[in-house]
Design a protein around this motif. Structure first.
Motif, PDB file in Angstrom:
ATOM      1  N   MET A 150       0.812  -1.213   0.000  1.00  0.00           N
ATOM      2  CA  MET A 150       0.000   0.000   0.000  1.00  0.00           C
ATOM      3  C   MET A 150       0.853   1.273   0.000  1.00  0.00           C
ATOM      4  O   MET A 150       0.559   2.239  -0.703  1.00  0.00           O
ATOM      5  CB  MET A 150      -0.920   0.014   1.229  1.00  0.00           C
ATOM      6  N   SER A 151       1.908   1.280   0.786  1.00  0.00           N
ATOM      7  CA  SER A 151       2.642   2.523   1.054  1.00  0.00           C
ATOM      8  C   SER A 151       3.558   2.948  -0.077  1.00  0.00           C
ATOM      9  O   SER A 151       3.664   4.142  -0.380  1.00  0.00           O
ATOM     10  CB  SER A 151       3.464   2.370   2.333  1.00  0.00           C
ATOM     11  N   GLU A 152       4.235   1.996  -0.692  1.00  0.00           N
ATOM     12  CA  GLU A 152       5.211   2.367  -1.710  1.00  0.00           C
ATOM     13  C   GLU A 152       4.572   3.096  -2.893  1.00  0.00           C
ATOM     14  O   GLU A 152       5.107   4.109  -3.361  1.00  0.00           O
ATOM     15  CB  GLU A 152       5.999   1.140  -2.146  1.00  0.00           C
ATOM     16  N   PRO A 153       3.412   2.653  -3.406  1.00  0.00           N
ATOM     17  CA  PRO A 153       2.775   3.428  -4.472  1.00  0.00           C
ATOM     18  C   PRO A 153       2.336   4.819  -4.018  1.00  0.00           C
ATOM     19  O   PRO A 153       2.411   5.779  -4.795  1.00  0.00           O
ATOM     20  CB  PRO A 153       1.565   2.567  -4.861  1.00  0.00           C
ATOM     21  N   ILE A 154       1.883   4.947  -2.779  1.00  0.00           N
ATOM     22  CA  ILE A 154       1.472   6.258  -2.266  1.00  0.00           C
ATOM     23  C   ILE A 154       2.653   7.214  -2.279  1.00  0.00           C
ATOM     24  O   ILE A 154       2.568   8.346  -2.770  1.00  0.00           O
ATOM     25  CB  ILE A 154       0.883   6.115  -0.851  1.00  0.00           C
ATOM     26  N   ALA A 155       3.774   6.771  -1.743  1.00  0.00           N
ATOM     27  CA  ALA A 155       4.966   7.625  -1.712  1.00  0.00           C
ATOM     28  C   ALA A 155       5.459   7.928  -3.121  1.00  0.00           C
ATOM     29  O   ALA A 155       5.879   9.053  -3.413  1.00  0.00           O
ATOM     30  CB  ALA A 155       6.065   6.949  -0.894  1.00  0.00           C
ATOM     31  N   GLU A 200      -1.826   0.886  -8.428  1.00  0.00           N
ATOM     32  CA  GLU A 200      -0.590   0.126  -8.202  1.00  0.00           C
ATOM     33  C   GLU A 200      -0.652  -0.659  -6.900  1.00  0.00           C
ATOM     34  O   GLU A 200      -0.140  -1.780  -6.820  1.00  0.00           O
ATOM     35  CB  GLU A 200       0.600   1.077  -8.205  1.00  0.00           C
ATOM     36  N   ALA A 201      -1.294  -0.084  -5.885  1.00  0.00           N
ATOM     37  CA  ALA A 201      -1.418  -0.788  -4.604  1.00  0.00           C
ATOM     38  C   ALA A 201      -2.277  -2.040  -4.768  1.00  0.00           C
ATOM     39  O   ALA A 201      -1.964  -3.101  -4.203  1.00  0.00           O
ATOM     40  CB  ALA A 201      -2.017   0.137  -3.555  1.00  0.00           C
ATOM     41  N   ARG A 202      -3.337  -1.944  -5.536  1.00  0.00           N
ATOM     42  CA  ARG A 202      -4.191  -3.114  -5.753  1.00  0.00           C
ATOM     43  C   ARG A 202      -3.434  -4.193  -6.523  1.00  0.00           C
ATOM     44  O   ARG A 202      -3.587  -5.394  -6.245  1.00  0.00           O
ATOM     45  CB  ARG A 202      -5.458  -2.709  -6.502  1.00  0.00           C
ATOM     46  N   GLN A 203      -2.624  -3.791  -7.485  1.00  0.00           N
ATOM     47  CA  GLN A 203      -1.811  -4.768  -8.216  1.00  0.00           C
ATOM     48  C   GLN A 203      -0.813  -5.449  -7.276  1.00  0.00           C
ATOM     49  O   GLN A 203      -0.593  -6.667  -7.359  1.00  0.00           O
ATOM     50  CB  GLN A 203      -1.083  -4.073  -9.367  1.00  0.00           C
TER      51      GLN A 203
END
Length: 421
Positions: free
Chosen positions: A275-280, A315-318
């Motif tokens: 979850m976090s890496e795509p957000i950042a 991207e988080a869902r993937q």
């Protein structure tokens, strides 16, 4: 992976003293005899006040030592920085370079052959000085690949010392030369004379970098910058218009009750990575992890903030799909989650007790995002968006109209949209 540079803000007046291995005080006044290092020490104490980067200071120090007559060909500075992803950094300078190259050092380095038996390992294990004559028969010297590499590159002498910081922190500095016969005693004396001042100058920069790293790790990069800039007063804050994203893991209580503790921790770390890496990566700011949930914002003063939020969700869902495939392969059940997204004004600042503060966002818009996340389970959708948010990405993403629904804490039904990206 490029390592973030070790930075500092400002300068504190330094005294020329640091602790030695025996806990005694060594100062630049201990040896009154002039050495080629005196001009370098003067520059370190007076000429680096406005220099933020320790790698630049280290490289310039080596060049100045050369100009002072010390035949340096190569030097390294190894520091521990306690970053969440790596143990420390290695700065390497070589003759002809204007700056130093920086490489990260991973936490498992002590288990690798490159470290075992190396000069750095000997210093960290307690050696007060390490000296190696690289011109002698290799069978008579220390055995390590690094010594072979230095001999092959024409180096003739090598010396390493611990670099002591306060509270028992220990780092390593090394120097090498290609001068026939190696370093003269006067060269070694000059290099040793620089050590206490280098320790103080480097500690200021490294501790400021550590403070920034800790803030970025625990409150996020933007909040960390504000705190370092002085935003520490309780109740201080500002109103920010932002897209708000709240994510929560489903059935976590059941998982935590039935799974071994270490498995639960691994699961949470994998889930938060997904979850976090795509957000950042898309410019979002994760403000907090709440148990098995997270709160993130995308300030609208940034271009295309709402679109970037949905790109991050895609991207988080993937990443979660890939994680669930790995979980199935190891016999674990797939992880389910819900994401609520809204947009609005939030108060961004310090909230808490007189001695313990939390840098976060509050306001009705945050409450709405939280309620939408709760509704994802009831409505059978993974991602729910408010109409206010959906209008800002209309035409850019394919959304499913879910209809109007009662939202707890809000008087009027809210029109909702699902995103399946």
């Amino acid at each position: 992976m490029q390592l973030a540079r070790l930075t500092a803000r400002g300068w504190s007046t330094i005294c020329a003293a640091t602790q030695t291995a025996e806990g005694q005080t060594m100062t630049t006044q201990d040896n009154h005899a002039p050495t080629p290092a005196d001009s370098v020490i003067d520059w370190l104490t007076k000429g680096t006040r406005d220099e933020r980067f320790i790698d630049d200071i280290f490289a310039q120090m080596c060049i100045r030592l050369q100009h002072a007559g010390i035949p340096l060909k190569r030097a390294t500075l190894h520091v521990q920085i306690n970053h969440p992803q790596w143990l420390g950094a290695r700065m390497i300078w070589a003759d002809g370079m204007q700056g130093a190259e920086i490489a990260r050092v991973d936490y498992d380095v002590r288990e690798r052959s490159e470290f075992i038996g190396s000069p750095a390992s000997e210093i960290i294990e307690g050696a007060a000085e390490l000296r190696e004559n690289l011109e002698q028969d290799p069978s008579l010297g220390r055995k390590h690949a690094l010594y072979d590499e230095m001999r092959a590159s024409g180096l003739t002498d090598y010396v390493a010392w611990p670099l002591y910081h306060t509270l028992g922190k220990q780092h390593v500095v090394t120097y090498a030369t290609d001068r026939p016969g190696g370093f003269e005693p006067a060269h070694v004396a000059a290099l040793k004379k620089v050590l206490p001042v280098l320790a103080l100058v480097s500690e200021i920069r490294i501790k400021n970098r550590l403070a920034r790293t800790l803030l970025e790790t625990y409150v996020g990069s933007h909040a960390g910058q504000l705190i370092l800039a002085g935003a520490t007063r309780r109740g201080s804050g500002t109103t920010v218009r932002a897209a708000i994203m709240i994510c929560d893991l489903r059935d976590f209580t059941k998982i935590s009750d039935n799974w071994p503790r270490d498995d639960v921790i691994d699961l949470l770390n994998d889930y938060f990575d997904a979850m976090s890496e795509p957000i950042a990566r898309h410019g979002g700011e994760i403000l907090k992890f709440i148990g098995d949930g997270l709160l993130a914002i995308f300030p609208l003063h940034e271009p295309d903030a709402c679109a970037k939020l949905l790109d991050a969700v895609t991207e988080a869902r993937q990443a979660m799909t890939a994680l669930n495939e790995r979980n199935r392969a190891t016999g674990r059940a797939p992880l389910n989650y819900g994401i609520g997204v809204h947009v609005g004004d939030v108060m961004y600042g310090n909230i808490g007790s007189s001695s313990r503060l939390d840098f976060t966002v509050i306001g009705p818009a945050v409450n709405m995002a939280s309620r939408l996340e709760t509704l994802t389970k009831q409505l059978g959708r993974t991602v729910l968006l408010s109409r206010d948010f959906a209008e800002l990405v209309e035409g850019k993403f394919e959304l499913e109209r879910v209809g109007k629904h009662e939202v707890r804490g809000f008087s009027d039904p809210i029109e909702l949209f699902a995103y399946h990206g």
